[in-house]
Design a protein around this motif. Sequence first.
Motif, short mmCIF file in Angstrom:
data_model
loop_
_atom_site.label_atom_id
_atom_site.label_comp_id
_atom_site.label_asym_id
_atom_site.label_seq_id
_atom_site.Cartn_x
_atom_site.Cartn_y
_atom_site.Cartn_z
N TYR A 85 -5.22 2.56 -13.62
CA TYR A 85 -5.53 3.02 -14.96
C TYR A 85 -4.46 3.97 -15.46
N VAL A 86 -4.39 4.11 -16.78
CA VAL A 86 -3.49 5.07 -17.42
C VAL A 86 -4.36 5.99 -18.27
N LEU A 87 -4.20 7.30 -18.08
CA LEU A 87 -4.92 8.30 -18.86
C LEU A 87 -3.90 8.97 -19.78
N LYS A 88 -4.17 8.95 -21.08
CA LYS A 88 -3.28 9.58 -22.05
C LYS A 88 -4.04 10.70 -22.76
N ILE A 89 -3.44 11.88 -22.79
CA ILE A 89 -4.02 13.02 -23.50
C ILE A 89 -3.25 13.17 -24.80
N ILE A 90 -3.97 13.17 -25.90
CA ILE A 90 -3.36 13.16 -27.24
C ILE A 90 -3.69 14.47 -27.96
N ILE A 113 0.65 13.93 -25.27
CA ILE A 113 1.30 15.09 -24.67
C ILE A 113 1.31 15.00 -23.15
N LYS A 114 0.46 14.15 -22.59
CA LYS A 114 0.43 13.97 -21.13
C LYS A 114 -0.03 12.57 -20.82
N LYS A 115 0.67 11.89 -19.95
CA LYS A 115 0.32 10.54 -19.54
C LYS A 115 0.35 10.51 -18.02
N THR A 116 -0.74 10.07 -17.42
CA THR A 116 -0.82 10.01 -15.98
C THR A 116 -1.46 8.70 -15.56
N ARG A 117 -1.06 8.19 -14.42
CA ARG A 117 -1.61 6.94 -13.88
C ARG A 117 -2.39 7.28 -12.63
N PHE A 118 -3.48 6.53 -12.42
CA PHE A 118 -4.24 6.69 -11.19
C PHE A 118 -4.84 5.37 -10.78
N ASN A 119 -5.14 5.24 -9.51
CA ASN A 119 -5.76 4.04 -8.95
C ASN A 119 -7.15 4.38 -8.47
N LYS A 163 -3.74 -7.77 -24.93
CA LYS A 163 -4.93 -7.15 -25.49
C LYS A 163 -5.04 -5.72 -24.97
N ASP A 164 -5.22 -4.77 -25.87
CA ASP A 164 -5.31 -3.36 -25.50
C ASP A 164 -6.78 -2.95 -25.49
N ASP A 165 -7.36 -2.85 -24.29
CA ASP A 165 -8.75 -2.40 -24.16
C ASP A 165 -8.73 -0.88 -24.10
N CYS A 166 -9.28 -0.26 -25.11
CA CYS A 166 -9.21 1.18 -25.18
C CYS A 166 -10.55 1.72 -25.65
N LEU A 167 -10.99 2.78 -25.03
CA LEU A 167 -12.23 3.44 -25.42
C LEU A 167 -11.88 4.78 -26.04
N LYS A 168 -12.54 5.11 -27.12
CA LYS A 168 -12.28 6.38 -27.78
C LYS A 168 -13.60 7.10 -27.99
N GLY A 169 -13.55 8.40 -28.00
CA GLY A 169 -14.76 9.18 -28.23
C GLY A 169 -14.41 10.58 -28.68
N THR A 170 -15.37 11.26 -29.21
CA THR A 170 -15.18 12.65 -29.61
C THR A 170 -16.26 13.50 -28.95
#
Length: 54
Positions: free
Chosen positions: A32-37, A43-49, A4-11
């Motif tokens: 967590y994984v932060l993806k910049i689209i 264009i950028k994917k970073t992981r943080f705890n 299951k892909d729990d994802c939040l989106k916003g503008t």
Amino acid sequence: MKQKDDCLKGTLDSFPEKQIYLNINHLKDGSYVLKIIYKNKVIKKTRFNKNQGK
């Protein structure tokens, strides 16, 4: 079994600055994984705890 892909989106309206702040105070502890689209491409994917200090 599909994960299951729990994802939040916003503008957001345009920012006057060229900085974006991510406040993680209310996130649960974990990794967590932060993806910049841009133009529907990551264009950028970073992981943080987020670990609560004990």
